[in-house]
Design an enzyme around this catalytic site. Structure first.
Site, PDB file in Angstrom:
ATOM      1  N   TRP A 120      -5.854 -20.491 -20.631  1.00  0.00           N
ATOM      2  CA  TRP A 120      -5.924 -19.526 -19.527  1.00  0.00           C
ATOM      3  C   TRP A 120      -7.043 -18.567 -19.942  1.00  0.00           C
ATOM      4  O   TRP A 120      -6.890 -17.807 -20.891  1.00  0.00           O
ATOM      5  CB  TRP A 120      -4.591 -18.791 -19.373  1.00  0.00           C
ATOM      6  CG  TRP A 120      -4.514 -17.923 -18.159  1.00  0.00           C
ATOM      7  CD1 TRP A 120      -4.092 -18.293 -16.917  1.00  0.00           C
ATOM      8  CD2 TRP A 120      -4.836 -16.521 -18.073  1.00  0.00           C
ATOM      9  NE1 TRP A 120      -4.145 -17.220 -16.064  1.00  0.00           N
ATOM     10  CE2 TRP A 120      -4.593 -16.124 -16.736  1.00  0.00           C
ATOM     11  CE3 TRP A 120      -5.310 -15.575 -18.977  1.00  0.00           C
ATOM     12  CZ2 TRP A 120      -4.806 -14.825 -16.297  1.00  0.00           C
ATOM     13  CZ3 TRP A 120      -5.517 -14.274 -18.531  1.00  0.00           C
ATOM     14  CH2 TRP A 120      -5.273 -13.921 -17.200  1.00  0.00           C
ATOM     15  N   GLY A 129      -4.229 -15.706 -27.689  1.00  0.00           N
ATOM     16  CA  GLY A 129      -4.271 -14.266 -27.973  1.00  0.00           C
ATOM     17  C   GLY A 129      -5.679 -13.739 -27.764  1.00  0.00           C
ATOM     18  O   GLY A 129      -6.503 -14.407 -27.123  1.00  0.00           O
ATOM     19  N   GLU A 138      10.780  -8.717  -4.268  1.00  0.00           N
ATOM     20  CA  GLU A 138      10.760 -10.002  -4.967  1.00  0.00           C
ATOM     21  C   GLU A 138      10.352 -11.122  -3.999  1.00  0.00           C
ATOM     22  O   GLU A 138       9.565 -12.008  -4.356  1.00  0.00           O
ATOM     23  CB  GLU A 138      12.139 -10.257  -5.588  1.00  0.00           C
ATOM     24  CG  GLU A 138      12.315 -11.577  -6.301  1.00  0.00           C
ATOM     25  CD  GLU A 138      11.299 -11.852  -7.411  1.00  0.00           C
ATOM     26  OE1 GLU A 138      10.563 -10.955  -7.811  1.00  0.00           O
ATOM     27  OE2 GLU A 138      11.250 -13.016  -7.848  1.00  0.00           O
TER      28      GLU A 138
END
Ligand code: M6R
Length: 607
Positions: A73, A100, A480
């Site tokens: 990603w 990370g 939501e």
């Protein structure tokens, strides 16, 4: 947000790595790659796009038994083959996969370039293989350790060396890494989903630890060089391999799993005879509970919506002040902590960097944070030390569904526990306990008879804008529902407390604008009904989620979706289900990639 897998053992590595990457793909899916050690050489495969693209590029005859893989990603550098992992050092004999962010990457890169190193990507990761090479004198663990001592930021890494063809070196700081111990084989991954097919015996790597992994097992040291002793843990049955089965998508499957996941969350915790609850993991005595002056919750996205419901339940049932904070904002405002407040970090993945940052801020200021987490052994669970797992099992669709209902269930269970130390009697507690234990049956009943969801999806699929509204417990539910619709179907929409709609968003309404109203049979129903009249008067098309038997609600709607009638406190657990289904069907009608929506990743490990 990326996925990492490594394998060393008697099997051919590439099929294991590709299988692991498929199971990790929900963590990031813009490019993928793997490196395999074979015949004193390192073979690298990288592709932009999904793991399927990569699989097509790896030859069947690939024989190596040690390798690492990655699904990306993008953070630093665009989505290109050059930026895909693994990354190599200048000699092509060291390969690194990383999850990370290396915060001092540009400074390190400048220094390495001045020493003559040529970079081939725009990533922060590429400094790692070059730095490891710079410190490599024959001992791979020492080289990784020396390199990491120069690095600031977060990482989970796996490194292979051509000179050491029987091992992998892995390390962690802030990004999850779990080691799976098999018979004559060992795996490393950023998530247990990639391991459970091979073994259920695992070791969770801690922050600041480095592991040397071979087919016989693992040895760990700290960055300081001191060795560490690790506990071998067993992965529970609920964390087994998740397959789609007869469903078309994981999201659809996970929506239908909710009766069981909610049941698991209350099992052994809601005690009907005593009208009370037990949450042993919180380790709070009745006296501790009585001493709580306020409840504060830290969360992001869907988990924040669950936290909002939880806070309303705590205030309503236990009469203790409660507030939910958006974790990404919380720590940047230098928050004030109330004495004797208790904090909850609510997170499905347990890896959300913003939530973890907020946890650390509270802890730094002397506060106590408990985890309401799904993923066992995750960073937030470990940082909190105490808490309660919500037991949803693996949630692989990026759009969270069953984790939301489990989080709400866990928070309602806590509210009952807190309320029993204060103002509710055993009998009132019993009613609440009975209602909670009855939820799985109510959800099953609704799933068996979903109402005109597909028609409602048709009414929304081409809308330029959609509005969701609700009051009280139904406002976070409306939020939501709107989040789900954005995530999986990319329909512009927003959610408002129904009473607030006339203070602005009503201007957005045109003839046939879809307005989704969440209006169970609660104490604010009448007021919501007035707001329904207001939107109808502006030509809106009303899709109403209401309680069974509410004929007036049905008459006032263009499309009426009835859910089982339950206590208001519990209503979010049933009213949210049609909203999840609605987003799902709109996404399907619009041809969206339901389980892997564009630009998103399942666990958001960057701030
Ligand atoms: O893993 P977490 O619950 O901490 O994740 C928080 C959000 O990133 C997450 O809920 C996100 O909003 C989901 N994709 C919602 O479907």
């Amino acid at each position: 947000m990326c996925g990492i897998i490594g394998y060393v053992g008697y099997r051919r590595a590439s099929p294991v790595l590709l299988d692991g990457l498929r199971r990790l793909e929900y963590r990031g899916y813009d490019s993928a790659g793997l490196a395999v050690l074979e015949d004193q050489d390192l073979t690298l495969y990288r592709r932009v796009g999904r793991v399927a693209e990569l699989a097509g590029a790896v030859p069947e005859k690939q024989e190596g038994h040690v390798g690492v893989g990655h699904t990306r990603w993008a953070t630093h550098g665009g989505v290109t083959k050059e930026n895909a992992h693994p990354h190599l050092d200048g000699t092509g004999r060291i390969a690194v996969v990383h999850n990370g962010i290396i915060e001092n990457a540009s400074e390190l890169r400048g220094r390495l370039e001045r020493d003559g190193v040529v970079f081939h990507s725009e990533t922060d990761t590429e400094v790692l293989p070059h730095l490891i090479r710079a410190f490599y004198k024959g001992d791979p663990v020492a080289a990784v350790r020396q390199a990491l001592l120069r690095v600031n930021g977060t990482y989970g890494i796996a490194v292979v060396f051509v000179d050491h063809p029987d091992m992998i070196v892995a390390a962690r700081n802030g990004s999850p890494m779990v080691i799976g111990l098999g018979d004559d084989e060992t795996l490393i991954a950023s998530d247990t989903q990639a391991l459970v097919r091979y073994t259920r015996r695992v070791i969770y790597l801690g922050d600041g630890e480095i592991a040397r992994i071979d087919a016989d097992g693992v040895q760990t040291v700290l960055l300081s060089g001191a060795s560490t002793a690790k506990e071998v843990e067993q992965i529970d049955h609920e964390w087994g391999v998740s397959e789609k089965g007869d469903f078309d998508h994981f999201m659809q499957k996970e929506i239908h799993e909710q009766p069981e996941s909610i049941r698991r969350c209350t099992r052994g915790r809601v005690v009907l005879e005593q009208g009370n609850a037990k949450l042993g993991g919180l380790d709070l005595s009745p006296r501790d509970l009585l001493g709580i002056s306020a409840v504060e919750m830290l969360a992001c996205g869907t988990s924040y919506h669950a936290a909002l419901v939880g806070c309303m339940a705590v205030e309503r049932l236990a009469r203790v002040p409660a507030v939910a904070h958006i974790a990404s904002e919380y720590r940047h405002r230098n928050p004030l902590l109330q004495r004797d407040a208790i904090f909850f970090a609510v997170s499905q993945s347990g890896e959300t960097a913003d939530t973890l940052g907020a946890v650390r801020e509270v802890q730094l200021k002397g506060g106590e944070v408990l985890g309401i987490v799904n993923v066992v052994g995750s960073s937030i669970a470990r940082a909190c030390g105490r808490g309660t797992y919500v037991h949803s099992g693996p949630e692989l669709a990026v759009a969270s569904t069953k984790a939301f209902t489990s989080q709400v269930t866990a928070l309602l269970t806590f509210s009952l526990l807190l309320a029993r130390t204060r103002q509710i009697s055993r009998n009132v507690g019993k009613d609440m306990a009975e209602d909670l234990l009855g939820v799985p049956e109510m959800v099953s009943r609704y799933l068996a008879n979903q109402g005109p969801i597909v028609e409602a999806a048709h009414a929304i699929k081409d809308a330029r804008y959609a509005l969701f509204m609700g009051r009280g417990f139904s406002w976070p539910v409306a939020m939501e529902g709107a989040l789900k619709l954005k995530e999986v179907a990319y329909v512009p929409c927003e959610a408002y407390p129904a009473g607030e709609m006339k203070h602005g968003p009503i201007a957005m309404l045109e003839q046939d604008t879809p307005v989704v109203v969440v209006m169970p049979n609660d104490h604010v129903r009448e007021k919501t009904l007035s707001n329904v009249q207001e939107v109808k008067a502006r030509g809106a098309r009303v899709i109403m989620i209401h309680s069974e038997g509410d004929t007036e609600a049905a008459e006032q709607s263009d499309l009426s979706i009835a859910v089982p009638r339950v206590h208001d406190l519990i209503s979010p657990l049933v009213t949210v289900i049609p909203l999840q289904l609605l987003a799902y069907h709109v996404g399907v009608l619009r041809g969206c990639d339901i389980d892997k929506p564009r630009n998103l990743a399942k666990s958001v490990t960057v701030e």
